[in-house]
Design a protein around this motif. Structure first.
Motif, PDB file in Angstrom:
ATOM      1  N   TYR A 190       1.967  10.080   4.205  1.00 37.88           N
ATOM      2  CA  TYR A 190       1.085   9.295   3.342  1.00 37.88           C
ATOM      3  C   TYR A 190       1.831   8.214   2.564  1.00 37.88           C
ATOM      4  N   ARG A 191       3.127   8.264   2.594  1.00 37.01           N
ATOM      5  CA  ARG A 191       3.928   7.248   1.907  1.00 37.01           C
ATOM      6  C   ARG A 191       3.772   5.880   2.575  1.00 37.01           C
ATOM      7  N   VAL A 192       3.523   5.878   3.877  1.00 37.22           N
ATOM      8  CA  VAL A 192       3.406   4.620   4.617  1.00 37.22           C
ATOM      9  C   VAL A 192       2.089   4.499   5.378  1.00 37.22           C
ATOM     10  N   LYS A 193       1.245   5.504   5.293  1.00 33.39           N
ATOM     11  CA  LYS A 193       0.021   5.541   6.084  1.00 33.39           C
ATOM     12  C   LYS A 193      -1.120   4.804   5.389  1.00 33.39           C
ATOM     13  N   THR A 194      -1.749   3.901   6.132  1.00 39.96           N
ATOM     14  CA  THR A 194      -2.959   3.276   5.609  1.00 39.96           C
ATOM     15  C   THR A 194      -4.154   4.140   5.983  1.00 39.96           C
ATOM     16  N   ILE A 195      -5.113   4.188   5.086  1.00 39.38           N
ATOM     17  CA  ILE A 195      -6.324   4.979   5.299  1.00 39.38           C
ATOM     18  C   ILE A 195      -7.505   4.071   4.982  1.00 39.38           C
ATOM     19  N   PRO A 196      -7.852   3.206   5.938  1.00 41.65           N
ATOM     20  CA  PRO A 196      -8.869   2.192   5.662  1.00 41.65           C
ATOM     21  C   PRO A 196     -10.263   2.743   5.410  1.00 41.65           C
TER      22      PRO A 196
END
Length: 96
Positions: free
Chosen positions: A56-62
């Protein structure tokens, strides 16, 4: 139907994980980048104890806001409407 149930469970778990992370001190939601943000020091310390949140440090969750409508405490769910299956169908391929 099992595929839909599995997708529902996966998205529910994603929403819960991100919501939990955002409830921690120092973590915030960046609506422009659609991701959880925090200072590097905060991430490093939290990941030491909770290594499963590293992505989740680099994950986008559009679609996090949409997941909030589906799984969060909103008026549609309180009224008993099955908004989750309707929205999942619309979001991921049309009619159920």
């Amino acid at each position: 139907m099992d595929v839909l149930k599995n997708q529902h469970k996966t998205l529910r778990n994603l929403y819960k994980a991100v919501k939990n992370l955002l409830n921690q001190k120092g973590f915030n939601w960046d609506s422009t980048r659609q991701m959880v943000i925090a200072e590097n020091k905060i991430w490093d310390e939290y990941i030491k104890v909770n290594p499963d949140v590293r992505p989740y440090r680099v994950k986008t969750i559009p679609y996090y806001d949409d997941l909030g409508i589906i799984y969060g405490d909103n008026s549609a769910r309180k009224k008993g409407n099955d908004a989750s299956l309707i929205l999942l169908g619309l979001k991921f391929g049309g009619p159920l």
